[in-house]
Design a protein around this motif. Structure first.
Motif, short mmCIF file in Angstrom:
data_model
loop_
_atom_site.label_atom_id
_atom_site.label_comp_id
_atom_site.label_asym_id
_atom_site.label_seq_id
_atom_site.Cartn_x
_atom_site.Cartn_y
_atom_site.Cartn_z
N THR A 1 0.85 -1.19 0.00
CA THR A 1 0.00 0.00 0.00
C THR A 1 0.89 1.24 0.00
O THR A 1 1.80 1.35 0.82
N GLN A 2 0.59 2.12 -0.95
CA GLN A 2 1.33 3.38 -1.04
C GLN A 2 0.35 4.54 -1.02
O GLN A 2 -0.73 4.46 -1.61
N ARG A 3 0.75 5.61 -0.36
CA ARG A 3 -0.03 6.85 -0.36
C ARG A 3 0.57 7.77 -1.41
O ARG A 3 1.77 8.06 -1.39
N LEU A 4 -0.26 8.20 -2.35
CA LEU A 4 0.17 9.14 -3.38
C LEU A 4 -0.44 10.49 -3.08
O LEU A 4 -1.64 10.59 -2.75
N GLU A 5 0.38 11.54 -3.18
CA GLU A 5 -0.09 12.91 -3.03
C GLU A 5 0.44 13.69 -4.23
O GLU A 5 1.62 13.61 -4.55
N GLY A 6 -0.49 14.40 -4.91
CA GLY A 6 -0.04 15.14 -6.08
C GLY A 6 -1.12 15.98 -6.71
O GLY A 6 -2.14 16.30 -6.10
N ASP A 7 -0.92 16.29 -8.00
CA ASP A 7 -1.81 17.19 -8.72
C ASP A 7 -2.88 16.45 -9.53
O ASP A 7 -3.43 16.99 -10.47
N PHE A 8 -3.21 15.23 -9.14
CA PHE A 8 -4.27 14.46 -9.78
C PHE A 8 -5.60 14.76 -9.07
O PHE A 8 -5.59 15.29 -7.95
N PRO A 9 -6.73 14.44 -9.68
CA PRO A 9 -8.02 14.70 -9.03
C PRO A 9 -8.09 14.04 -7.65
O PRO A 9 -7.79 12.87 -7.50
N GLY A 10 -8.46 14.81 -6.65
CA GLY A 10 -8.54 14.32 -5.28
C GLY A 10 -7.27 14.60 -4.48
O GLY A 10 -7.33 14.75 -3.27
#
Length: 114
Positions: free
Chosen positions: A82-91
């Motif tokens: 499991t990875q947490r992604l944070e960025g400029d994608f929706p949400g």
């Protein structure tokens, strides 16, 4: 948990957008399922990785890793990362499960889902 080299190499390469190194982790007949779409073989996986790298900017954080078991008949092992992604994608933030199936030292299947 200690993950197999194919998984750690793939995750590092994917996070640094090193498509060649990431593709080298896959078996020639591997399948990736992401966002409900299948990508079959290393040519399609390469195209998928190149597209994903260009589409959004994001960071990842490893949240958990679990060995799910093995199928000795097929010589396969399964892992859930499991990875947490944070960025400029929706949400902007999402936890994704990377469900790996390995045969020997290669990834033969990867399913990515929330």
């Amino acid at each position: 948990m200690d993950l197999p080299p194919a998984i750690t190499t793939y995750l590092t390469a994917h996070n640094t957008r090193d498509v060649d190194r990431a593709v080298a982790c896959y078996a020639p007949d591997a399948v990736v399922i992401d966002d409900g779409r299948g990508h079959h073989g290393t040519a399609e996986i390469r195209a998928w990785l190149a597209g994903a790298a260009a589409e959004y900017t994001y960071t990842t954080e490893l949240v958990s890793a679990t060995r799910l078991g093995e199928d000795t008949r097929l010589g396969e092992e399964r892992y859930d990362v499991t990875q947490r992604l944070e960025g400029d994608f929706p949400g902007g933030v999402v936890d994704l499960h990377y469900r790996f199936t390995l045969r020997g030292s290669s990834i033969v299947r990867l399913m990515i889902e929330p």
